[in-house]
Design an enzyme around this catalytic site. Structure first.
Site, PDB file in Angstrom:
ATOM      1  N   GLY A 249       0.821  -1.210   0.000  1.00 26.69           N
ATOM      2  CA  GLY A 249       0.000   0.000   0.000  1.00 26.69           C
ATOM      3  C   GLY A 249       0.849   1.252   0.000  1.00 26.69           C
ATOM      4  O   GLY A 249       2.019   1.223  -0.399  1.00 26.69           O
TER       5      GLY A 249
ATOM      6  N   GLY B 278       5.655   4.862  -8.584  1.00 30.42           N
ATOM      7  CA  GLY B 278       6.464   3.651  -8.802  1.00 30.42           C
ATOM      8  C   GLY B 278       5.562   2.417  -8.871  1.00 30.42           C
ATOM      9  O   GLY B 278       5.658   1.599  -9.801  1.00 30.42           O
ATOM     10  N   HIS B 279       4.659   2.293  -7.883  1.00 24.45           N
ATOM     11  CA  HIS B 279       3.723   1.154  -7.885  1.00 24.45           C
ATOM     12  C   HIS B 279       2.835   1.208  -9.127  1.00 24.45           C
ATOM     13  O   HIS B 279       2.552   0.187  -9.742  1.00 24.45           O
ATOM     14  CB  HIS B 279       2.804   1.205  -6.658  1.00 24.45           C
ATOM     15  CG  HIS B 279       3.518   1.109  -5.346  1.00 24.45           C
ATOM     16  ND1 HIS B 279       3.628   2.164  -4.490  1.00 24.45           N
ATOM     17  CD2 HIS B 279       4.127   0.058  -4.749  1.00 24.45           C
ATOM     18  CE1 HIS B 279       4.284   1.791  -3.404  1.00 24.45           C
ATOM     19  NE2 HIS B 279       4.600   0.526  -3.533  1.00 24.45           N
TER      20      HIS B 279
ATOM     21  N   GLN C 299       8.014  -9.299   7.799  1.00 27.68           N
ATOM     22  CA  GLN C 299       9.237  -8.729   7.226  1.00 27.68           C
ATOM     23  C   GLN C 299       9.738  -7.519   8.018  1.00 27.68           C
ATOM     24  O   GLN C 299      10.698  -6.877   7.613  1.00 27.68           O
ATOM     25  CB  GLN C 299       9.050  -8.405   5.741  1.00 27.68           C
ATOM     26  CG  GLN C 299       8.094  -7.269   5.411  1.00 27.68           C
ATOM     27  CD  GLN C 299       7.821  -7.187   3.910  1.00 27.68           C
ATOM     28  OE1 GLN C 299       7.149  -8.020   3.331  1.00 27.68           O
ATOM     29  NE2 GLN C 299       8.376  -6.170   3.267  1.00 27.68           N
TER      30      GLN C 299
ATOM     31  N   GLN D 208      12.622  -2.370  -9.523  1.00 27.66           N
ATOM     32  CA  GLN D 208      14.084  -2.496  -9.349  1.00 27.66           C
ATOM     33  C   GLN D 208      14.589  -1.718  -8.133  1.00 27.66           C
ATOM     34  O   GLN D 208      15.676  -1.962  -7.633  1.00 27.66           O
ATOM     35  CB  GLN D 208      14.780  -1.979 -10.612  1.00 27.66           C
ATOM     36  CG  GLN D 208      16.286  -2.230 -10.585  1.00 27.66           C
ATOM     37  CD  GLN D 208      17.052  -1.429 -11.603  1.00 27.66           C
ATOM     38  OE1 GLN D 208      16.653  -1.368 -12.765  1.00 27.66           O
ATOM     39  NE2 GLN D 208      18.151  -0.814 -11.191  1.00 27.66           N
TER      40      GLN D 208
ATOM     41  N   MET E 145      11.314   7.268  -6.229  1.00 27.43           N
ATOM     42  CA  MET E 145      10.050   7.332  -5.486  1.00 27.43           C
ATOM     43  C   MET E 145      10.013   6.240  -4.419  1.00 27.43           C
ATOM     44  O   MET E 145      10.453   5.114  -4.663  1.00 27.43           O
ATOM     45  CB  MET E 145       8.885   7.165  -6.439  1.00 27.43           C
ATOM     46  CG  MET E 145       8.750   8.374  -7.306  1.00 27.43           C
ATOM     47  SD  MET E 145       7.090   8.519  -7.944  1.00 27.43           S
ATOM     48  CE  MET E 145       7.284   9.994  -8.914  1.00 27.43           C
TER      49      MET E 145
ATOM     50  N   SER F  29       7.736   5.150  -0.528  1.00 25.43           N
ATOM     51  CA  SER F  29       6.739   5.495   0.495  1.00 25.43           C
ATOM     52  C   SER F  29       7.398   6.250   1.647  1.00 25.43           C
ATOM     53  O   SER F  29       6.739   6.950   2.402  1.00 25.43           O
ATOM     54  CB  SER F  29       6.075   4.238   1.053  1.00 25.43           C
ATOM     55  OG  SER F  29       5.764   3.366   0.015  1.00 25.43           O
ATOM     56  N   ARG F  30       8.725   6.073   1.777  1.00 26.81           N
ATOM     57  CA  ARG F  30       9.421   6.719   2.898  1.00 26.81           C
ATOM     58  C   ARG F  30       9.731   8.184   2.653  1.00 26.81           C
ATOM     59  O   ARG F  30      10.078   8.903   3.595  1.00 26.81           O
ATOM     60  CB  ARG F  30      10.748   6.011   3.169  1.00 26.81           C
ATOM     61  CG  ARG F  30      10.557   4.635   3.697  1.00 26.81           C
ATOM     62  CD  ARG F  30      11.887   4.046   4.019  1.00 26.81           C
ATOM     63  NE  ARG F  30      11.740   2.689   4.500  1.00 26.81           N
ATOM     64  CZ  ARG F  30      12.735   1.865   4.705  1.00 26.81           C
ATOM     65  NH1 ARG F  30      13.962   2.261   4.465  1.00 26.81           N
ATOM     66  NH2 ARG F  30      12.527   0.665   5.143  1.00 26.81           N
TER      67      ARG F  30
END
Ligand code: PAF
Length: 300
Positions: free
Chosen positions: A33, A38-39, A63, A150, A186, A188-189
């Site tokens: 999510g 990128g996603h 993880q 990647q 890009m 999420s962080r």
């Protein structure tokens, strides 16, 4: 057809079994999510290459290490679903922790040495959790083709090895890193960076570019010690006062084994992969590039 949102693994199995019976090629895009461009590039690729695209959204607890804050991982489900609906995704699989890891769950995939190095050194159980959930998602969705970015280079290597070692009938497609206009990969962080950290974070991609430029400038040698390339990257990243370098690794692109030098090649294989991990405050950013050190077209 409207996008289906499914939480129950049994329902997902039923849905794909029917589609596969009808001869459809199923593409999956596994995510946690907090979707960004990128996603979405993976989703678009799946829409091109598969007949049915399933995006999975699951923040996988196995993880995360004990010191990593699973609860703080960004969760933006409504926004994610709106983005996926716009792209006309066929189905989104959003299971709960209990559905993926029911009481008594105890079997894990144990990746080999490819998972022990680099990120795996910092996060010893991380890739075991990634490989386990990805294997479960492959089974549940009956995926024929799976799309990964990647950006998480080592993750791609670990999954590729699992697919090969377990003879999993899934084709893996690794899609290029999507970057902001200044070059920052890009992630999420990135949302955790302050304005000044965000401004300086461009040094990761600049470091990778500096390395490739250095290789391009070598005309009178076929071999460059990796330390020279590492120093060049170090110099570039160190121009950012807020950057704390965790790792600059220059390794074999398939095995992730350390290499002492980069050799000029005359085939299509990349000479090395450079993997960076740099902290800005509490945020750890990663980036990578496959580098080319080729024989010139004019050389014989
Ligand atoms: O890259 C990610 O978002 C995750 O590691 C993955 C592949 C979805 C597994 O949880």
């Amino acid at each position: 057809m409207s996008m289906k949102i499914v939480g129950d693994p049994v329902v997902v199995r039923q849905m794909v079994t029917e589609e596969k019976r009808a001869g459809k090629r199923i593409g999956i895009v596994p995510t946690m999510g907090a979707l960004h461009e990128g996603h979405l590039s993976l989703v678009r690729r799946s829409k091109l290459e598969a007949d049915m695209t399933i995006v999975t959204i699951f923040v996988n607890p196995t993880q995360f290490g004990p010191a990593e804050d699973l609860d703080k991982y960004p969760r933006t489900l409504e926004h994610d679903l709106a983005l996926l609906e716009k792209l006309e995704v066929d189905a989104v699989f959003v299971p709960t922790d209990e559905m993926m890891y029911p009481q008594g769950f105890e079997t894990f995939v144990a990746p080999g040495k490819i998972a022990d190095r680099l990120e795996g050194k910092m996060r010893p159980t991380h890739f075991r959790g990634v490989a386990t959930i990805v294997l479960k998602l492959f089974h549940l969705t009956g995926a024929d083709v799976a799309f990964f970015g990647q950006k998480d280079y080592q993750q791609c290597c670990v999954i590729k090895k699992m697919i090969d070692d377990f003879n999993i009938p899934v084709e893996m497609v690794v899609c290029p890193i999507v970057r902001e206009s200044d070059g920052l990969a890009m992630s999420s962080r990135n949302r955790y960076l302050s304005t000044e950290e965000r401004r300086q974070a461009v040094v990761l991609s600049q470091g990778l570019e500096a390395a490739q430029k250095m290789l391009d400038a070598q005309v009178d040698t076929d071999v460059i010690p990796v330390d020279r390339v590492r120093n060049e990257i170090h110099k570039t990243i160190s121009t950012a006062s807020l950057a704390k370098i965790d790792d600059i690794s220059i390794v074999d692109p398939d095995t992730l084994d350390e290499i002492g030098e980069i050799r000029r090649r005359n085939d299509d294989r990349r000479s090395a992969v450079i993997l960076l991990a740099v902290r800005f405050g509490a945020t750890r950013l990663i980036d990578n590039a496959l580098v080319v050190f080729k024989k010139s077209e004019y050389e014989v």
